[in-house]
Design a protein around this motif. Structure first.
Motif, PDB file in Angstrom:
ATOM      1  N   SER A  61       5.296 -45.252  24.973  1.00  0.00           N
ATOM      2  CA  SER A  61       4.784 -46.552  25.425  1.00  0.00           C
ATOM      3  C   SER A  61       3.424 -46.382  26.093  1.00  0.00           C
ATOM      4  O   SER A  61       3.152 -45.364  26.729  1.00  0.00           O
ATOM      5  CB  SER A  61       5.764 -47.193  26.392  1.00  0.00           C
ATOM      6  OG  SER A  61       5.900 -46.395  27.553  1.00  0.00           O
TER       7      SER A  61
ATOM      8  N   THR B  29       4.420 -42.113  18.208  1.00  0.00           N
ATOM      9  CA  THR B  29       5.688 -42.795  17.983  1.00  0.00           C
ATOM     10  C   THR B  29       6.099 -42.696  16.519  1.00  0.00           C
ATOM     11  O   THR B  29       5.335 -43.044  15.619  1.00  0.00           O
ATOM     12  CB  THR B  29       5.575 -44.279  18.384  1.00  0.00           C
ATOM     13  OG1 THR B  29       5.355 -44.353  19.790  1.00  0.00           O
ATOM     14  CG2 THR B  29       6.849 -45.039  18.034  1.00  0.00           C
TER      15      THR B  29
ATOM     16  N   THR C 209       9.557 -42.559  20.967  1.00  0.00           N
ATOM     17  CA  THR C 209       8.770 -43.754  21.228  1.00  0.00           C
ATOM     18  C   THR C 209       7.916 -43.518  22.460  1.00  0.00           C
ATOM     19  O   THR C 209       8.433 -43.163  23.524  1.00  0.00           O
ATOM     20  CB  THR C 209       9.666 -44.976  21.449  1.00  0.00           C
ATOM     21  OG1 THR C 209      10.511 -45.161  20.308  1.00  0.00           O
ATOM     22  CG2 THR C 209       8.828 -46.227  21.664  1.00  0.00           C
TER      23      THR C 209
ATOM     24  N   LEU D 224      12.415 -42.354  24.822  1.00  0.00           N
ATOM     25  CA  LEU D 224      11.286 -43.193  25.213  1.00  0.00           C
ATOM     26  C   LEU D 224      10.539 -42.507  26.345  1.00  0.00           C
ATOM     27  O   LEU D 224      11.147 -42.078  27.342  1.00  0.00           O
ATOM     28  CB  LEU D 224      11.799 -44.562  25.666  1.00  0.00           C
ATOM     29  CG  LEU D 224      10.773 -45.532  26.249  1.00  0.00           C
ATOM     30  CD1 LEU D 224       9.740 -45.922  25.199  1.00  0.00           C
ATOM     31  CD2 LEU D 224      11.472 -46.770  26.800  1.00  0.00           C
TER      32      LEU D 224
END
Length: 122
Positions: free
Chosen positions: A121, A91, A119, A11
């Motif tokens: 964000s 992503t 991923t 992430l």
């Protein structure tokens, strides 16, 4: 034959960087062109980048050109994908793949890793 194992996913915030690795088994790694592909939920697997057997030639999808860099170390049987300036639309599950001939379509590739999740964000 070759077996592939990806690592390095995770992430990250938009604008950040990640480096993916793909370790290959066998003594014939340098015989294969190596590609990176990705698949987002509900979408088809798409081409990201490819590198030639020697590493002298590379190609990228327009969506990642200038942000991603593919490289390889034949002595370590490893291919890398350096990803900079990441965007939420990057992503996906990222896969490495091997093929004797040059190719940018997933259906052309014979050998695949299990994938690693990236991923981004916002």
């Amino acid at each position: 034959q070759v077996q592939l194992v990806e690592s390095g996913g995770g992430l990250v915030q938009a604008g950040g960087s990640l480096t993916l690795s793909c370790a290959a088994s066998g003594r014939t790694f340098s015989s294969y062109n190596m590609g990176w592909f990705r698949q987002a939920p509900g979408k088809e697997r798409e081409f990201v980048a490819v590198i030639s057997r020697s590493g002298a030639s590379t190609a990228y999808a327009d969506s990642v050109k200038g942000r991603f860099t593919i490289s390889r170390d034949n002595a370590k049987n490893t291919v890398f994908l350096q990803m900079n300036s990441l965007k939420p639309e990057d992503t996906a599950v990222y896969y490495c793949a091997a093929r004797v001939d040059w190719g940018t379509h997933s259906y052309e590739y014979n050998y695949w890793g299990q994938g690693t999740q990236v991923t981004v964000s916002s």
